[in-house]
Design a protein around this motif. Structure first.
Motif, PDB file in Angstrom:
ATOM      1  N   ALA A  21       0.718 -13.065  -4.847  1.00  0.00           N
ATOM      2  CA  ALA A  21      -0.197 -11.925  -4.144  1.00  0.00           C
ATOM      3  C   ALA A  21       0.541 -10.811  -4.307  1.00  0.00           C
ATOM      4  O   ALA A  21       0.020  -9.952  -4.777  1.00  0.00           O
ATOM      5  N   MET A  56      -0.558  -6.779  -3.931  1.00  0.00           N
ATOM      6  CA  MET A  56      -1.167  -6.765  -2.556  1.00  0.00           C
ATOM      7  C   MET A  56      -0.273  -6.230  -1.879  1.00  0.00           C
ATOM      8  O   MET A  56       0.975  -6.293  -1.969  1.00  0.00           O
ATOM      9  N   ASP A  57      -0.552  -5.450  -0.486  1.00  0.00           N
ATOM     10  CA  ASP A  57       0.437  -4.731   0.272  1.00  0.00           C
ATOM     11  C   ASP A  57       0.051  -5.672   1.682  1.00  0.00           C
ATOM     12  O   ASP A  57      -0.741  -6.537   1.810  1.00  0.00           O
ATOM     13  N   THR A 109      -3.914  -5.656   2.673  1.00  0.00           N
ATOM     14  CA  THR A 109      -4.983  -6.717   1.701  1.00  0.00           C
ATOM     15  C   THR A 109      -4.265  -8.038   2.281  1.00  0.00           C
ATOM     16  O   THR A 109      -5.276  -9.028   2.148  1.00  0.00           O
ATOM     17  N   LEU A 110      -3.089  -8.341   2.424  1.00  0.00           N
ATOM     18  CA  LEU A 110      -2.701  -9.717   3.071  1.00  0.00           C
ATOM     19  C   LEU A 110      -3.294  -9.991   4.358  1.00  0.00           C
ATOM     20  O   LEU A 110      -3.663 -11.036   4.416  1.00  0.00           O
ATOM     21  N   ILE A 139      -7.204  -8.126  -6.537  1.00  0.00           N
ATOM     22  CA  ILE A 139      -7.236  -8.291  -5.459  1.00  0.00           C
ATOM     23  C   ILE A 139      -8.776  -9.057  -5.032  1.00  0.00           C
ATOM     24  O   ILE A 139      -8.612 -10.281  -4.216  1.00  0.00           O
ATOM     25  N   TYR A 189      -9.277 -12.942  -3.449  1.00  0.00           N
ATOM     26  CA  TYR A 189      -9.819 -12.847  -2.330  1.00  0.00           C
ATOM     27  C   TYR A 189     -11.032 -14.245  -2.692  1.00  0.00           C
ATOM     28  O   TYR A 189     -11.145 -15.074  -1.898  1.00  0.00           O
TER      29      TYR A 189
END
Length: 73
Positions: free
Chosen positions: A5, A11-12, A15-16, A66, A70
């Motif tokens: 991820a 992702m940061d 978003t995590l 992202i 998801y």
């Protein structure tokens, strides 16, 4: 999962956090398995669940964005 991820998808922390929230939904949907077991035998349900899990894991690497991440998680 976290290495993929962060390194591949980019992702940061925000978003995590959304991803962790989305990962709780299948746990809540697991209660519907009790309903489905009234119509499907246990062994068939296990095979279907295993197939869905395998498909989900195998297509995760095909969506390195992202929203793709998801969707597959």
């Amino acid at each position: 999962m976290n290495n993929f991820a962060v390194d591949v998808v980019g992702m940061d922390g925000d978003t995590l956090g959304v991803l962790q929230s989305l990962r709780e939904i299948p746990g809540l949907l697991a209660f519907t398995v009790l309903f489905w077991l009234m119509f499907i035998k246990e062994q068939r349900m296990a095979i279907i669940s295993l197939a869905i899990l395998g498909i989900g894991v195998s297509i995760t690497g095909m969506f390195p964005s992202i929203y793709g991440f998801y969707f597959t998680k």
